[in-house]
Motif scaffolding. Structure first.
Motif, mmCIF file in Angstrom:
data_model
loop_
_atom_site.group_PDB
_atom_site.id
_atom_site.type_symbol
_atom_site.label_atom_id
_atom_site.label_comp_id
_atom_site.label_asym_id
_atom_site.label_seq_id
_atom_site.Cartn_x
_atom_site.Cartn_y
_atom_site.Cartn_z
ATOM 1 N N VAL A 163 10.627 -2.014 -6.399
ATOM 2 C CA VAL A 163 9.736 -3.173 -6.276
ATOM 3 C C VAL A 163 8.621 -2.762 -5.315
ATOM 4 N N ASP A 164 7.517 -2.278 -5.858
ATOM 5 C CA ASP A 164 6.502 -1.569 -5.084
ATOM 6 C C ASP A 164 5.302 -2.474 -4.803
ATOM 7 N N ASN A 165 4.897 -2.571 -3.529
ATOM 8 C CA ASN A 165 3.721 -3.380 -3.221
ATOM 9 C C ASN A 165 2.457 -2.549 -3.045
ATOM 10 N N GLY A 166 2.571 -1.217 -3.176
ATOM 11 C CA GLY A 166 1.406 -0.352 -3.112
ATOM 12 C C GLY A 166 0.953 0.019 -1.719
ATOM 13 N N ARG A 167 1.711 -0.362 -0.688
ATOM 14 C CA ARG A 167 1.279 -0.063 0.685
ATOM 15 C C ARG A 167 1.728 1.308 1.167
ATOM 16 N N ALA A 168 2.574 1.992 0.417
ATOM 17 C CA ALA A 168 2.981 3.336 0.818
ATOM 18 C C ALA A 168 1.798 4.282 0.679
ATOM 19 N N SER A 169 1.687 5.225 1.605
ATOM 20 C CA SER A 169 0.590 6.178 1.578
ATOM 21 C C SER A 169 0.977 7.386 2.405
ATOM 22 N N ASP A 170 0.494 8.564 1.990
ATOM 23 C CA ASP A 170 0.708 9.737 2.837
ATOM 24 C C ASP A 170 -0.374 9.855 3.903
ATOM 25 N N GLY A 171 -1.446 9.060 3.775
ATOM 26 C CA GLY A 171 -2.499 9.042 4.777
ATOM 27 C C GLY A 171 -3.450 10.219 4.738
ATOM 28 N N TYR A 172 -3.331 11.078 3.721
ATOM 29 C CA TYR A 172 -4.133 12.293 3.658
ATOM 30 C C TYR A 172 -5.361 12.099 2.771
ATOM 31 N N SER A 173 -6.310 13.011 2.929
ATOM 32 C CA SER A 173 -7.494 13.090 2.065
ATOM 33 C C SER A 173 -8.220 11.760 1.941
ATOM 34 N N GLY A 174 -8.374 11.071 3.059
ATOM 35 C CA GLY A 174 -9.099 9.821 3.058
ATOM 36 C C GLY A 174 -8.308 8.627 2.597
ATOM 37 N N ALA A 175 -6.998 8.798 2.371
ATOM 38 C CA ALA A 175 -6.172 7.677 1.936
ATOM 39 C C ALA A 175 -5.974 6.691 3.073
ATOM 40 N N PRO A 176 -5.695 5.427 2.762
ATOM 41 C CA PRO A 176 -5.442 4.448 3.828
ATOM 42 C C PRO A 176 -4.145 4.790 4.553
ATOM 43 N N PRO A 177 -3.974 4.317 5.774
ATOM 44 C CA PRO A 177 -2.696 4.528 6.460
ATOM 45 C C PRO A 177 -1.596 3.731 5.774
ATOM 46 N N PRO A 178 -0.340 4.169 5.906
ATOM 47 C CA PRO A 178 0.744 3.430 5.266
ATOM 48 C C PRO A 178 0.939 2.061 5.895
ATOM 49 N N GLY A 179 1.398 1.112 5.089
ATOM 50 C CA GLY A 179 1.700 -0.239 5.554
ATOM 51 C C GLY A 179 3.149 -0.590 5.302
ATOM 52 N N ALA A 180 3.512 -1.830 5.568
ATOM 53 C CA ALA A 180 4.882 -2.297 5.342
ATOM 54 C C ALA A 180 5.223 -2.208 3.862
ATOM 55 N N HIS A 181 6.374 -1.643 3.544
ATOM 56 C CA HIS A 181 6.725 -1.396 2.148
ATOM 57 C C HIS A 181 7.130 -2.656 1.383
ATOM 58 N N GLU A 182 7.669 -3.642 2.076
ATOM 59 C CA GLU A 182 8.156 -4.826 1.364
ATOM 60 C C GLU A 182 7.483 -6.124 1.822
ATOM 61 N N SER A 183 6.353 -6.013 2.493
ATOM 62 C CA SER A 183 5.606 -7.196 2.903
ATOM 63 C C SER A 183 4.126 -6.979 2.599
ATOM 64 N N PRO A 184 3.578 -7.654 1.574
ATOM 65 C CA PRO A 184 4.225 -8.685 0.770
ATOM 66 C C PRO A 184 5.226 -8.100 -0.212
ATOM 67 N N TYR A 185 6.014 -8.983 -0.786
ATOM 68 C CA TYR A 185 6.956 -8.595 -1.820
ATOM 69 C C TYR A 185 6.227 -7.851 -2.938
ATOM 70 N N GLY A 186 6.820 -6.791 -3.451
ATOM 71 C CA GLY A 186 6.131 -5.914 -4.385
ATOM 72 C C GLY A 186 6.221 -6.339 -5.836
ATOM 73 N N VAL A 187 5.828 -5.420 -6.691
ATOM 74 C CA VAL A 187 5.817 -5.622 -8.141
ATOM 75 C C VAL A 187 6.993 -4.850 -8.735
ATOM 76 N N GLU A 188 7.805 -5.508 -9.510
ATOM 77 C CA GLU A 188 8.995 -4.879 -10.080
ATOM 78 C C GLU A 188 8.617 -3.859 -11.159
ATOM 79 N N LYS A 189 9.250 -2.681 -11.099
ATOM 80 C CA LYS A 189 9.147 -1.723 -12.195
ATOM 81 C C LYS A 189 10.032 -2.241 -13.335
ATOM 82 N N GLN A 190 9.439 -3.124 -14.119
ATOM 83 C CA GLN A 190 10.211 -3.949 -15.026
ATOM 84 C C GLN A 190 11.021 -3.147 -16.033
ATOM 85 N N SER A 191 10.393 -2.217 -16.735
ATOM 86 C CA SER A 191 11.120 -1.519 -17.790
ATOM 87 C C SER A 191 12.193 -0.610 -17.202
ATOM 88 N N TYR A 192 11.917 0.018 -16.066
ATOM 89 C CA TYR A 192 12.911 0.916 -15.463
ATOM 90 C C TYR A 192 14.061 0.132 -14.841
#
Length: 548
Positions: A163-192
């Protein structure tokens, strides 16, 4: 050797040293016995004939008296149960004089890989059902320790993976810094998530409501309810807490130097279930605390569908894993690069190269920054009809025309914003692309999915390079925010004459569960940053290529 979800001890059993030719090539029970190891292969609690279900023979826990009155159901890789099972069985071999208590190696793929990470970071402690920790000892009282761990295409944060909210990041190459993984609640990988649950329904014993710490049916129903109910559902809160605290190595304390177990981890760049960020976020946490933490990695086209798992790649990866193991068990420093990345050979004639570096960002030697016009407005329909792209890129039921790759005729689904760039020379991506966009959210909840394609005008085909999803929430409709998120890391050589296409959409089902709430988003100031190898020239925007 710990097996994958829904599988059994036969995962790593083989009658030849070559195993299955992919992840068990020179990495199976026969191989290790031939090299002087004692090997433990067993079926996890609650699966197949370990008080689960075996469709091939008709066996069921319900008719097995040995399973009655015991917590014989799957606890989903819980430290208090499955990890303790591994520790107990190892202890029996130690007491029998078969296993060396100071030279225990743990390995596994997928479900077993997640457990390998938990054992590697568990500091040789046993967690009891009440959550208390005690030193790992055999039944006869002999201290036992893990000497090395080799997880294959696994999770480190199970809740985030599902259930991914998109806040994970490695922080490299101009990427945003990582945020809380479950706040807000993420999007379910429905088919998987649906496929994994069905697999367990056929091969496992589920606890149900009688065990709230492992209530997979209840958790599945609550997660599938979607927004807005999931945000306030105590069952969802319970599920996320259980997945983080007892099943995810990412949330364990970083061991001090004296307790650090060397790890060699193989992770996929084409694995949509446990993408490369699962590995990178774990490595970043370990090396932030201790820059010299003993962890080595190999990334490439391996793992769950739609990874192709080419034989040549697994030969290379498992050769490195064996070299790592030989060095560690002889008390030496492995003579391996800390990071290796093998690019994907998805398309005919596509260049496949392996790059090595002392750090992940060093794999890329430059960054390309692209911008796109706007505004573009995209709708979010609670009951969408998936277009051809969404159907083909579903990792469970999708198709494609080249093995595990998702390759299809060039098109863009209705309701999707798309921009195309034409590089003047070949470009090799080496890392995680990142997107920045200004979003006007006409609604209070939505999801923004991204897909990056390799388009070949000569053949009329497009191949999926990488993707991601980002959860959007707003206290009131009409809020304007600047958002940044990272696509999953990849290694991809874009051939001469090929184009890059970025797509942003509010609906990427069935891969991701569609949002229950109607909304629309107006997108402006879109930019895409690509970590690339030296020699890659900046692409130029091909006209005003927005489509929707």
């Amino acid at each position: 050797m710990l097996h994958g979800w829904g599988n059994s001890k036969t995962d790593f059993e083989a009658t030849s040293l070559d195993g299955n030719g992919t992840n068990t090539w020179h990495w199976n029970n026969a191989w290790f016995v031939a090299h002087g190891f004692a090997v433990l292969n067993y079926t996890a609690r609650g699966f197949h004939r370990s008080c689960g279900q075996d469709p091939a023979t008709g066996y069921s826990y319900a008719s097995d008296p040995a399973c009655g009155g015991k917590a014989s159901w799957t606890h989903l890789a819980d430290r208090r149960w499955e990890i303790r099972d591994t520790q107990y069985l190892t202890g029996l071999l130690v007491d029998a004089g078969v296993a060396d208590p100071s030279r225990v190696v743990v390995t596994g793929d997928s479900y077993g890989g997640g457990q390998s990470w938990l054992l590697a970071l568990g500091q040789d402690k046993v967690m009891l059902p009440n959550g208390h920790l005690e030193p790992w000892r055999s039944p006869a009282g002999i201290p036992i320790s893990v000497a090395a761990a080799v997880p294959q295409f696994s999770w480190t944060d199970l809740a985030q993976a599902l259930v991914d909210n998109g806040r994970a990041s490695d922080g490299y190459s101009g990427a945003p810094p990582p945020g809380a993984h479950e706040s807000p609640y993420g999007v379910e990988k429905q088919s998987y998530v649906g496929a994994l649950y069905a697999d367990g329904t056929a091969t496992a014993q589920y606890a149900g409501a009688n065990d709230p710490t492992a209530d997979l049916p209840g958790w599945f129903a609550a997660l599938n309810a979607g927004e807005p109910s999931t945000q306030a559902d105590p069952v969802v809160t319970q599920a996320l807490h259980q997945l983080e605290k007892y099943r995810s190595a990412y949330y364990l304390p970083v061991p001090p130097p004296a307790a650090q177990v060397p790890v060699f981890a193989a992770q996929g760049v084409t694995d949509p279930l446990f993408p490369g960020i699962q590995l990178l976020q774990m490595v970043n946490k370990l090396t932030t605390a201790y820059p010299g933490y003993p962890v080595w990695t190999a990334l490439g086209d391996l793992g769950h569908a739609y990874a192709a798992n080419p034989h040549a790649l697994w030969v290379s990866v498992n050769d490195e894993a064996n070299a790592f193991l030989s060095a560690v068990l002889s008390g030496q420093q492995p003579q391996l690069s800390r990071f290796s990345l093998t690019t994907v050979g998805c398309l005919p004639g596509q260049q496949v190269s392996t790059y090595s570096a002392a750090s992940f960002p060093a794999l890329a030697t430059a960054a390309v920054h692209l911008t796109a016009p706007g505004p573009v407005t995209i709708p979010a329909d609670p009951s969408p009809v998936p277009g051809p792209e969404a159907v083909e890129t579903d990792p469970i039921a999708g198709g494609g025309t080249a093995g595990g790759c998702r390759v299809m005729g060039t098109t863009t689904d209705p309701g999707v914003a798309a921009w195309t760039w034409s590089p003047q020379t070949p470009v090799t991506l080496a890392g995680a692309p990142s997107v920045r966009v200004t979003v006007t959210l006409n609604g209070t909840d939505a999801e923004l999915a991204a897909r990056l394609w390799d388009v070949d005008p000569a053949t009329g085909n497009q191949a999926l390079i990488t993707r991601a999803v980002y959860r959007l929430t707003a206290p009131a409709a009409g809020q304007v925010t600047r958002r940044a998120f990272e696509l999953w890391p990849t290694g991809w050589a874009l051939a001469a004459g090929h184009q890059l296409k970025l797509e942003l959409t509010a609906d990427d089902s069935p891969t991701w569960r569609p949002d229950n709430l109607p909304a629309s988003m107006t997108l402006t100031n879109v930019s895409l940053t690509l970590p690339v190898r030296a020699g890659s020239a900046p692409p130029r925007l091909k006209g005003n290529a927005s489509r929707f």
